[in-house]
Design a protein around this motif. Structure first.
Motif, short mmCIF file in Angstrom:
data_model
loop_
_atom_site.label_atom_id
_atom_site.label_comp_id
_atom_site.label_asym_id
_atom_site.label_seq_id
_atom_site.Cartn_x
_atom_site.Cartn_y
_atom_site.Cartn_z
N PHE A 172 0.80 -1.23 0.00
CA PHE A 172 0.00 0.00 0.00
C PHE A 172 0.83 1.28 0.00
O PHE A 172 1.80 1.42 0.76
CB PHE A 172 -0.91 0.04 1.24
CG PHE A 172 -2.20 -0.72 1.10
CD1 PHE A 172 -2.49 -1.45 -0.04
CD2 PHE A 172 -3.13 -0.69 2.13
CE1 PHE A 172 -3.69 -2.13 -0.16
CE2 PHE A 172 -4.33 -1.38 2.03
CZ PHE A 172 -4.62 -2.10 0.88
N CYS A 173 0.41 2.21 -0.84
CA CYS A 173 0.95 3.57 -0.82
C CYS A 173 -0.09 4.48 -0.17
O CYS A 173 -1.21 4.07 0.12
CB CYS A 173 1.26 4.04 -2.24
SG CYS A 173 -0.22 4.17 -3.29
N ALA A 174 0.27 5.73 0.03
CA ALA A 174 -0.63 6.67 0.72
C ALA A 174 -1.91 6.92 -0.08
O ALA A 174 -2.99 7.07 0.50
CB ALA A 174 0.10 7.99 0.98
N GLY A 175 -1.80 6.96 -1.41
CA GLY A 175 -2.98 7.20 -2.24
C GLY A 175 -3.98 6.07 -2.18
O GLY A 175 -5.20 6.29 -2.14
N VAL A 176 -3.47 4.84 -2.17
CA VAL A 176 -4.34 3.66 -2.06
C VAL A 176 -4.97 3.59 -0.68
O VAL A 176 -6.18 3.35 -0.54
CB VAL A 176 -3.54 2.37 -2.36
CG1 VAL A 176 -4.29 1.13 -1.90
CG2 VAL A 176 -3.23 2.29 -3.85
N CYS A 180 -6.04 9.91 -6.37
CA CYS A 180 -4.80 10.11 -5.63
C CYS A 180 -4.32 11.55 -5.82
O CYS A 180 -4.27 12.05 -6.95
CB CYS A 180 -3.74 9.13 -6.13
SG CYS A 180 -2.11 9.43 -5.40
N PRO A 181 -3.94 12.24 -4.74
CA PRO A 181 -3.46 13.62 -4.88
C PRO A 181 -2.28 13.77 -5.84
O PRO A 181 -2.12 14.83 -6.46
CB PRO A 181 -3.06 13.99 -3.45
CG PRO A 181 -3.96 13.16 -2.59
CD PRO A 181 -4.08 11.85 -3.33
N LEU A 182 -1.48 12.72 -6.00
CA LEU A 182 -0.35 12.81 -6.92
C LEU A 182 -0.80 12.70 -8.37
O LEU A 182 -0.14 13.22 -9.28
CB LEU A 182 0.69 11.73 -6.59
CG LEU A 182 1.30 11.85 -5.19
CD1 LEU A 182 2.31 10.75 -4.94
CD2 LEU A 182 1.93 13.22 -4.98
N VAL A 183 -1.93 12.05 -8.60
CA VAL A 183 -2.54 12.03 -9.93
C VAL A 183 -3.20 13.38 -10.19
O VAL A 183 -3.08 13.95 -11.29
CB VAL A 183 -3.57 10.89 -10.07
CG1 VAL A 183 -4.30 10.97 -11.40
CG2 VAL A 183 -2.88 9.53 -9.92
N GLU A 199 12.29 4.82 3.27
CA GLU A 199 11.21 4.82 4.26
C GLU A 199 10.15 5.82 3.82
O GLU A 199 10.48 6.90 3.31
CB GLU A 199 11.75 5.20 5.64
CG GLU A 199 12.68 4.15 6.24
CD GLU A 199 13.07 4.47 7.67
OE1 GLU A 199 12.53 5.45 8.23
OE2 GLU A 199 13.93 3.75 8.22
N GLU A 200 8.89 5.43 3.98
CA GLU A 200 7.80 6.28 3.53
C GLU A 200 6.96 6.75 4.72
O GLU A 200 6.57 5.95 5.57
CB GLU A 200 6.91 5.52 2.54
CG GLU A 200 7.65 5.15 1.26
CD GLU A 200 6.84 4.32 0.29
OE1 GLU A 200 7.30 4.13 -0.85
OE2 GLU A 200 5.75 3.83 0.68
N HIS A 201 6.70 8.05 4.76
CA HIS A 201 5.89 8.62 5.85
C HIS A 201 4.82 9.56 5.29
O HIS A 201 4.40 10.50 5.95
CB HIS A 201 6.79 9.39 6.83
CG HIS A 201 7.92 8.56 7.38
ND1 HIS A 201 7.72 7.57 8.33
CD2 HIS A 201 9.24 8.55 7.10
CE1 HIS A 201 8.88 7.00 8.61
NE2 HIS A 201 9.82 7.57 7.88
N VAL A 202 4.39 9.28 4.07
CA VAL A 202 3.41 10.14 3.41
C VAL A 202 2.00 9.78 3.85
O VAL A 202 1.65 8.60 3.95
CB VAL A 202 3.52 10.00 1.87
CG1 VAL A 202 2.50 10.88 1.16
CG2 VAL A 202 4.94 10.34 1.42
N GLU A 203 1.18 10.78 4.12
CA GLU A 203 -0.24 10.58 4.44
C GLU A 203 -1.05 11.64 3.72
O GLU A 203 -0.63 12.78 3.61
CB GLU A 203 -0.49 10.68 5.95
CG GLU A 203 0.01 9.49 6.76
CD GLU A 203 -0.39 9.58 8.23
OE1 GLU A 203 -1.50 10.08 8.50
OE2 GLU A 203 0.41 9.18 9.08
#
Length: 316
Positions: free
Chosen positions: A16-20, A101-104, A301-305
């Motif tokens: 899982f990524c933040a967008g999902v 997704c905000p990045l989209v 390491e990922e800390h995106v929300e």
């Protein structure tokens, strides 16, 4: 009987990524707020396990807005939708929630900005993929030219080669996209690119982890769905990075054990829409057959929300 030894390299980041994560929360919160059924236009994310779990909770997945009754909420998937879709929902006075997704959405904004500045858009993406359809649908029909490969660049016929800009689908292969961008810049030196890379952080990070572990692996399994672009790219990245056997599996039951006969090391990763429970399931399947030693391959390491839309944060 003694189990054969196996080193299992577990990629991090994976899954899982933040967008999902945000998109799934949107459906769950919508169900809590409005009750079932809540309609979702297209799979909220490309993973059968996730979609089935949400369906069990009361989500109804459809492919067209016309399939949604006007008196029930509708959610637009994380991949994004053409501008015409929310416009049609508003015209029907429907309650709708955009889970793009905000990045989209960032790419959508870039495309609109360049178009307003008089630049013709070129999109690097996969024809027919929901994200590509949604992004191209931000602009008038025919305003965006689509390319999938560097070879496609040679056949482009823009209105003015001096007034071009490019954007990309967020889930592409980093290396393949770099080749297409190089071809665009070689043919159209004045072309304008994104201020920041369009391929999202999660796609990039998962590909880098696969590249790091591939040389040490006899095989790599990517947990993900066949219609998940970022999952399929991980398989390609693993093969190009030197792993002799790289395959996509949706569940542990999909593993081809005969093809893995004799392996001593395997890499496991997962696309951005695959939940950790499916990765655990695959690891457990290997533990049942091998004497497994797990090694983590951590490359970032990922800390995106991302926050859910305001309409879901407001009290009913």
């Amino acid at each position: 009987m003694n189990k054969p030894p196996l080193t299992l390299f577990l990629a991090a980041p994976r899954g899982f990524c933040a967008g999902v994560d945000r998109a799934i929360k949107i459906v769950e919160i919508a169900l809590e707020k409005w009750g079932a059924p809540v309609f979702v236009r297209h799979e909220i994310v490309h993973n059968r396990y996730v979609v089935d779990s949400l369906r069990d909770k009361g989500a109804v997945f459809v492919e067209d807005l016309d399939e949604c009754p006007p008196d029930r909420p509708v959610i637009f998937s994380a991949h994004g939708v053409p501008k015409a879709v929310p416009a049609a929902a508003a015209a029907r006075q429907m309650v709708f929630v955009d889970a793009t997704c905000p990045l989209v959405s960032k790419v959508h904004i870039e495309a609109a900005r360049h178009h307003e500045a008089g630049l013709q858009m070129i999109m690097i993406g996969h024809a027919g993929h929901p994200e590509t359809v949604g992004t191209m649908g931000q602009l008038p029909e025919g305003a965006v030219l689509l390319v999938e490969t560097a070879d496609d660049v040679t056949t482009l016929e823009p209105h003015d080669p001096e007034k071009l800009a490019f954007i990309t689908q967020t889930t592409l292969s980093v290396d393949d996209t770099a080749a297409v961008v190089a071809a665009l810049k070689a043919r159209f030196p004045a072309i304008v690119g994104p201020h920041k890379e369009d391929i999202c952080y999660a796609t990039t990070n998962r590909q880098e982890a696969v590249k790091a572990m591939a040389p040490d692996c006899d095989a790599i399994l990517v947990v993900g769905a066949p219609n998940s672009s970022n999952s399929r790219r991980l398989v390609e990245v693993g093969a190009k990075a030197g792993c002799a056997y790289a395959q996509l599996v949706q569940r542990a039951t999909d593993i081809d054990w005969r093809a893995l006969d004799g392996i001593r090391s395997i890499g496991i990763t997962a696309g951005a829409s695959a939940p950790e429970v499916l990765i655990d399931e695959v690891v457990d399947a290997f533990r049942a057959r091998y004497d497994v030693t797990v090694e983590s391959v951590v490359t970032a390491e990922e800390h995106v929300e991302f926050k859910v839309p305001r309409i879901l944060r407001e009290r009913a």
